[in-house]
Design an enzyme around this catalytic site. Sequence first.
Site, PDB file in Angstrom:
ATOM      1  N   HIS A   1     -18.618 -36.677 101.914  1.00 30.72           N
ATOM      2  CA  HIS A   1     -18.577 -38.054 102.416  1.00 30.72           C
ATOM      3  C   HIS A   1     -17.950 -38.971 101.363  1.00 30.72           C
ATOM      4  O   HIS A   1     -17.061 -39.776 101.667  1.00 30.72           O
ATOM      5  CB  HIS A   1     -20.008 -38.493 102.739  1.00 30.72           C
ATOM      6  CG  HIS A   1     -20.121 -39.822 103.394  1.00 30.72           C
ATOM      7  ND1 HIS A   1     -20.878 -40.032 104.527  1.00 30.72           N
ATOM      8  CD2 HIS A   1     -19.598 -41.046 103.078  1.00 30.72           C
ATOM      9  CE1 HIS A   1     -20.810 -41.306 104.877  1.00 30.72           C
ATOM     10  NE2 HIS A   1     -20.048 -41.944 104.010  1.00 30.72           N
TER      11      HIS A   1
ATOM     12  N   LYS B   1     -22.932 -34.954 101.781  1.00 35.17           N
ATOM     13  CA  LYS B   1     -22.760 -36.258 101.138  1.00 35.17           C
ATOM     14  C   LYS B   1     -21.677 -36.292 100.059  1.00 35.17           C
ATOM     15  O   LYS B   1     -21.007 -37.307  99.887  1.00 35.17           O
ATOM     16  CB  LYS B   1     -24.096 -36.757 100.584  1.00 35.17           C
ATOM     17  CG  LYS B   1     -25.168 -36.947 101.660  1.00 35.17           C
ATOM     18  CD  LYS B   1     -24.631 -37.665 102.898  1.00 35.17           C
ATOM     19  CE  LYS B   1     -25.621 -37.693 104.033  1.00 35.17           C
ATOM     20  NZ  LYS B   1     -24.994 -37.940 105.335  1.00 35.17           N
TER      21      LYS B   1
ATOM     22  N   ASP C   1     -25.691 -38.309 116.230  1.00 30.04           N
ATOM     23  CA  ASP C   1     -25.382 -39.742 116.312  1.00 30.04           C
ATOM     24  C   ASP C   1     -24.073 -40.118 115.638  1.00 30.04           C
ATOM     25  O   ASP C   1     -23.789 -41.300 115.466  1.00 30.04           O
ATOM     26  CB  ASP C   1     -26.520 -40.552 115.668  1.00 30.04           C
ATOM     27  CG  ASP C   1     -26.548 -40.397 114.156  1.00 30.04           C
ATOM     28  OD1 ASP C   1     -26.425 -41.415 113.436  1.00 30.04           O
ATOM     29  OD2 ASP C   1     -26.687 -39.260 113.674  1.00 30.04           O
TER      30      ASP C   1
ATOM     31  N   ARG D   1     -20.854 -30.043 108.256  1.00 33.39           N
ATOM     32  CA  ARG D   1     -19.997 -30.580 109.317  1.00 33.39           C
ATOM     33  C   ARG D   1     -18.637 -31.014 108.777  1.00 33.39           C
ATOM     34  O   ARG D   1     -18.585 -31.522 107.652  1.00 33.39           O
ATOM     35  CB  ARG D   1     -20.690 -31.794 109.958  1.00 33.39           C
ATOM     36  CG  ARG D   1     -22.032 -31.459 110.551  1.00 33.39           C
ATOM     37  CD  ARG D   1     -22.741 -32.731 110.980  1.00 33.39           C
ATOM     38  NE  ARG D   1     -24.115 -32.423 111.328  1.00 33.39           N
ATOM     39  CZ  ARG D   1     -25.154 -33.160 110.982  1.00 33.39           C
ATOM     40  NH1 ARG D   1     -24.977 -34.274 110.280  1.00 33.39           N
ATOM     41  NH2 ARG D   1     -26.364 -32.816 111.341  1.00 33.39           N
TER      42      ARG D   1
ATOM     43  N   ASP E   1     -29.618 -33.476 115.017  1.00 34.96           N
ATOM     44  CA  ASP E   1     -29.348 -34.058 113.698  1.00 34.96           C
ATOM     45  C   ASP E   1     -30.633 -34.754 113.245  1.00 34.96           C
ATOM     46  O   ASP E   1     -31.595 -34.872 114.001  1.00 34.96           O
ATOM     47  CB  ASP E   1     -28.196 -35.055 113.814  1.00 34.96           C
ATOM     48  CG  ASP E   1     -27.978 -35.847 112.534  1.00 34.96           C
ATOM     49  OD1 ASP E   1     -27.864 -35.226 111.472  1.00 34.96           O
ATOM     50  OD2 ASP E   1     -27.954 -37.091 112.607  1.00 34.96           O
TER      51      ASP E   1
ATOM     52  N   ALA F   1     -18.166 -47.148 104.900  1.00 35.19           N
ATOM     53  CA  ALA F   1     -19.257 -46.278 104.460  1.00 35.19           C
ATOM     54  C   ALA F   1     -19.771 -45.400 105.594  1.00 35.19           C
ATOM     55  O   ALA F   1     -20.208 -44.271 105.365  1.00 35.19           O
ATOM     56  CB  ALA F   1     -20.401 -47.107 103.890  1.00 35.19           C
TER      57      ALA F   1
ATOM     58  N   ALA G   1     -31.053 -38.006 110.319  1.00 35.93           N
ATOM     59  CA  ALA G   1     -30.930 -39.467 110.176  1.00 35.93           C
ATOM     60  C   ALA G   1     -30.023 -40.063 111.240  1.00 35.93           C
ATOM     61  O   ALA G   1     -28.884 -39.633 111.426  1.00 35.93           O
ATOM     62  CB  ALA G   1     -30.413 -39.820 108.786  1.00 35.93           C
TER      63      ALA G   1
ATOM     64  N   MET H   1     -19.888 -40.454 108.227  1.00 35.65           N
ATOM     65  CA  MET H   1     -21.311 -40.144 108.317  1.00 35.65           C
ATOM     66  C   MET H   1     -21.546 -38.830 109.059  1.00 35.65           C
ATOM     67  O   MET H   1     -20.876 -38.530 110.043  1.00 35.65           O
ATOM     68  CB  MET H   1     -22.062 -41.275 109.019  1.00 35.65           C
ATOM     69  CG  MET H   1     -23.559 -41.250 108.741  1.00 35.65           C
ATOM     70  SD  MET H   1     -23.936 -41.484 106.995  1.00 35.65           S
ATOM     71  CE  MET H   1     -23.657 -43.231 106.831  1.00 35.65           C
TER      72      MET H   1
END
Length: 266
Positions: free
Chosen positions: A53, A50, A184, A158, A9, A42, A11, A46
Amino acid sequence: MKIDTVIFDWAGTTVDFGCFAPVNVFLTVFEAAGVTVTLEEARQPMGMLKIDHIRTMLEMPRISEEWQRVHGRSFTEDDVQALYKQFESKLMESLATYTDPIPYVIETVQQLREAGIRIGSTTGYTDSMMEVVTKHAAAKGYQPDFLVTPTQVGDKGRPYPYMIFKNMEALGSATTKQVVKVGDTTSDIKEALHAGVWAVGVIVGSSEMGLSQGEFYALSAGEQQQIIEKTKRIFEEAGAHYTIETMQELPALMDRMAGLTDRAFE
């Protein structure tokens, strides 16, 4: 069976310790819409594309109820699109400043390459966002062999497995059991499991941990261990095959994996 491909990944895994670039913008755009969200809310989705998200956040019961209270109606797809448009604009303004490689990443990638391992990558960012990230990360010493964004797989990011499969195709990976996905977030773990590859969660610097580098290293050794164990449990509950505290542990872990049988996937 030797591992021949690692897919990272971005970030929170290889750059942007704590994955703060998107989190800060999510907080800002929801605040501008009159709805205050927490850091935990938030961070929960993750790793996803986005816009997905944002949609997932709006579907959370507390946020959905607060949106109804503030706006007098339920959120609509037009609201999702409007929030995403603001998110994309604000993220692009600040993204370049969140591209520092996380400690041990550059050295670990070099070590893996010297062992003949191919380096792929997936992300929740779009093509245009990654143009910024890849340019600045490369200038700072990190550049994988291949990148796939959700844009390149019909926005099916994802937890769909398609970004991993596209990496495997491009990098010439023969079998999923010789591929490791390192991420992460729980979305990264689900992506790996859905693809049938090894799922490894990296703890220090992760979005799941949710601390900046300064915040983490300001903790006592005992406090650090406490939050490491908490984050480890999150990854394990999501189904991760393994966790590592930092990227420095990855080469040794992969050596151990090479001696395991297919039963690890059963």
